[in-house]
Design a protein around this motif. Structure first.
Motif, PDB file in Angstrom:
ATOM      1  N   HIS A  86     -88.664 -40.785  -3.082  1.00  0.00           N
ATOM      2  CA  HIS A  86     -89.593 -41.178  -2.019  1.00  0.00           C
ATOM      3  C   HIS A  86     -88.901 -41.402  -0.675  1.00  0.00           C
ATOM      4  O   HIS A  86     -89.553 -41.451   0.356  1.00  0.00           O
ATOM      5  CB  HIS A  86     -90.365 -42.430  -2.418  1.00  0.00           C
ATOM      6  N   ILE A  88     -87.443 -44.051   0.547  1.00  0.00           N
ATOM      7  CA  ILE A  88     -87.554 -45.393   1.129  1.00  0.00           C
ATOM      8  C   ILE A  88     -86.200 -46.088   1.039  1.00  0.00           C
ATOM      9  O   ILE A  88     -85.595 -46.160  -0.029  1.00  0.00           O
ATOM     10  CB  ILE A  88     -88.627 -46.217   0.396  1.00  0.00           C
ATOM     11  N   TYR A  94     -88.724 -46.769   6.033  1.00  0.00           N
ATOM     12  CA  TYR A  94     -88.900 -45.332   5.810  1.00  0.00           C
ATOM     13  C   TYR A  94     -89.143 -44.624   7.134  1.00  0.00           C
ATOM     14  O   TYR A  94     -89.759 -45.164   8.054  1.00  0.00           O
ATOM     15  CB  TYR A  94     -90.093 -45.081   4.885  1.00  0.00           C
ATOM     16  N   PRO A  96     -89.867 -40.242   8.229  1.00  0.00           N
ATOM     17  CA  PRO A  96     -89.897 -38.853   7.738  1.00  0.00           C
ATOM     18  C   PRO A  96     -88.620 -38.113   8.136  1.00  0.00           C
ATOM     19  O   PRO A  96     -88.046 -38.374   9.197  1.00  0.00           O
ATOM     20  CB  PRO A  96     -91.133 -38.270   8.440  1.00  0.00           C
ATOM     21  N   GLN A  97     -88.198 -37.206   7.275  1.00  0.00           N
ATOM     22  CA  GLN A  97     -86.985 -36.436   7.540  1.00  0.00           C
ATOM     23  C   GLN A  97     -87.283 -35.110   8.234  1.00  0.00           C
ATOM     24  O   GLN A  97     -86.437 -34.572   8.941  1.00  0.00           O
ATOM     25  CB  GLN A  97     -86.249 -36.162   6.218  1.00  0.00           C
ATOM     26  N   HIS A 126     -96.817 -47.941   0.615  1.00  0.00           N
ATOM     27  CA  HIS A 126     -95.750 -46.955   0.828  1.00  0.00           C
ATOM     28  C   HIS A 126     -96.289 -45.536   0.647  1.00  0.00           C
ATOM     29  O   HIS A 126     -95.920 -44.621   1.391  1.00  0.00           O
ATOM     30  CB  HIS A 126     -94.588 -47.211  -0.131  1.00  0.00           C
ATOM     31  N   THR A 127     -97.151 -45.353  -0.327  1.00  0.00           N
ATOM     32  CA  THR A 127     -97.769 -44.035  -0.531  1.00  0.00           C
ATOM     33  C   THR A 127     -98.621 -43.657   0.677  1.00  0.00           C
ATOM     34  O   THR A 127     -98.582 -42.522   1.160  1.00  0.00           O
ATOM     35  CB  THR A 127     -98.644 -44.046  -1.800  1.00  0.00           C
ATOM     36  N   ARG A 130     -96.367 -42.965   3.979  1.00  0.00           N
ATOM     37  CA  ARG A 130     -95.575 -41.736   3.969  1.00  0.00           C
ATOM     38  C   ARG A 130     -96.408 -40.523   4.366  1.00  0.00           C
ATOM     39  O   ARG A 130     -95.865 -39.489   4.741  1.00  0.00           O
ATOM     40  CB  ARG A 130     -94.933 -41.540   2.591  1.00  0.00           C
ATOM     41  N   ARG A 131     -97.716 -40.659   4.326  1.00  0.00           N
ATOM     42  CA  ARG A 131     -98.600 -39.580   4.782  1.00  0.00           C
ATOM     43  C   ARG A 131     -98.792 -39.620   6.299  1.00  0.00           C
ATOM     44  O   ARG A 131     -99.327 -38.671   6.877  1.00  0.00           O
ATOM     45  CB  ARG A 131     -99.964 -39.695   4.094  1.00  0.00           C
ATOM     46  N   ARG A 133     -96.390 -40.167   8.748  1.00  0.00           N
ATOM     47  CA  ARG A 133     -95.247 -39.691   9.548  1.00  0.00           C
ATOM     48  C   ARG A 133     -94.824 -40.701  10.618  1.00  0.00           C
ATOM     49  O   ARG A 133     -94.558 -40.351  11.769  1.00  0.00           O
ATOM     50  CB  ARG A 133     -95.561 -38.340  10.203  1.00  0.00           C
ATOM     51  N   HIS A 135     -92.247 -44.237  11.436  1.00  0.00           N
ATOM     52  CA  HIS A 135     -91.101 -45.039  11.009  1.00  0.00           C
ATOM     53  C   HIS A 135     -91.611 -46.460  10.820  1.00  0.00           C
ATOM     54  O   HIS A 135     -92.251 -47.019  11.713  1.00  0.00           O
ATOM     55  CB  HIS A 135     -90.004 -44.999  12.081  1.00  0.00           C
TER      56      HIS A 135
END
Length: 317
Positions: A86, A88, A94, A96-97, A126-127, A130-131, A133, A135
């Protein structure tokens, strides 16, 4: 000849009318309110990342598709686990990369005695994040003493930690609320934003226009300017109305997204004990704001632990 069931028919009719009046949104709250239209959201967001944040991504993240994502995350996520890989980081941080985020947000959660609810909240959020994008980092501030719960003071403690870490945007968030729409981007607007204006407990209707609690987003500088929240509200209730008074005194207008975007699910829980003498405190909210808040914040930091999914700040008030 009188109808034999006339009285029963009249009685049932009256009951139906009363139920319609009681349950209809426009009769029991504010079904509509002024809001930032979906097509105007991005231009109203405060684009800034944390002072110490760096990204190796070449392209900037895009958010337009997120705004028009009408899917709803399943609440059953609270009973699951995060997928492997994930990304994190320790402390619940977190980014995005694949792209460079435009927003850095600290999520501050006041907490005590709800371990199972917190676990579900962390997995779900967290789920969800992460959608989006962005920080972000989750700060859970736990009151470990036996005094009545002081939600606002815990928010102040979390805000101080988040601002020390360089976050320009604060989201003050109750642990029992789960956002349902990805379009409800967890970034600050230029105005303090009431994020949770449409909650299932209230039939997705805003109970009153000056409500400013549950989940709110505010720029760190704005939070400093109003001296944070009051430290005096022990027990449930009053602190949100006090916060609204501070915004009003500082000429900071509250904004919201449309009701459909602002939908939240409130997880059932036992009620927190109410505090006393709230009316007296509220009546002096504007007069106290300069000396009661961040400027007068005192507490004992018992420990700060970087867990895999959150930064855990334990305090004695």
């Amino acid at each position: 000849m009188r109808h034999p069931y006339r009285k029963k028919i009249i009685y049932c009719g009256l009951v139906i009318i009363i139920l319609i009046i009681f349950l209809h949104p426009d009769m029991n709250g504010h079904g509509t309110y002024d809001f930032i239209a979906k097509e105007d959201i991005l231009r109203n967001l405060h684009a800034e990342t944390a002072v110490n944040f760096t990204s190796t991504a070449v392209i900037d993240c895009e958010y337009y598709d997120i705004l028009w994502d009408d899917t709803t995350l399943s609440q059953s996520l609270v009973d699951g686990d995060l997928v492997e890989g994930h990304g994190i980081r320790e402390g619940g941080e977190y980014a995005p990369q694949e792209c460079k985020p435009k927003y850095s947000t600290a999520i501050i959660v006041p907490y005590r005695d709800r371990a199972e609810q917190l676990r579900g909240f962390l997995v779900y959020m967290h789920t969800f994040f992460r959608r989006q994008r962005i920080h972000y980092r989750i700060f859970v501030v736990e009151q470990v003493d036996s005094r009545l719960f002081n939600r606002a003071k815990l928010m102040n403690i979390g805000a101080v930690a988040a601002m020390k870490a360089g976050f320009p945007c604060l989201v003050l968030h109750d642990v029992d609320l789960l956002p349902l729409r990805p379009a409800n981007i967890y970034a600050c607007s230029k105005c303090p934003r009431h994020m949770s204006s449409s909650i299932n407990k209230f039939r997705f209707v805003l109970p009153y226009l000056t409500l400013f609690g549950g989940a709110i987003a505010i720029i760190s500088k704005q939070y400093k300017d109003i001296n944070g929240m009051s430290n005096e509200y022990f027990g449930w209730g009053g602190e949100d109305d006090d916060l609204y008074s501070r915004l009003e005194a500082s000429n900071l207008k509250v904004c919201r997204f449309e009701p459909e975007t602002s939908r939240y699910h409130m997880v059932p829980h036992r009620s927190t004990q109410k505090g006393e003498a709230k009316k007296k405190l509220l009546s002096s909210a504007k007069e106290r704001m300069l000396e009661d808040g961040l400027s007068s914040l005192q507490y004992v930091e018992v420990a700060t632990v970087l867990h895999p999914l959150f930064t855990h700040i334990m305090v004695d008030l």
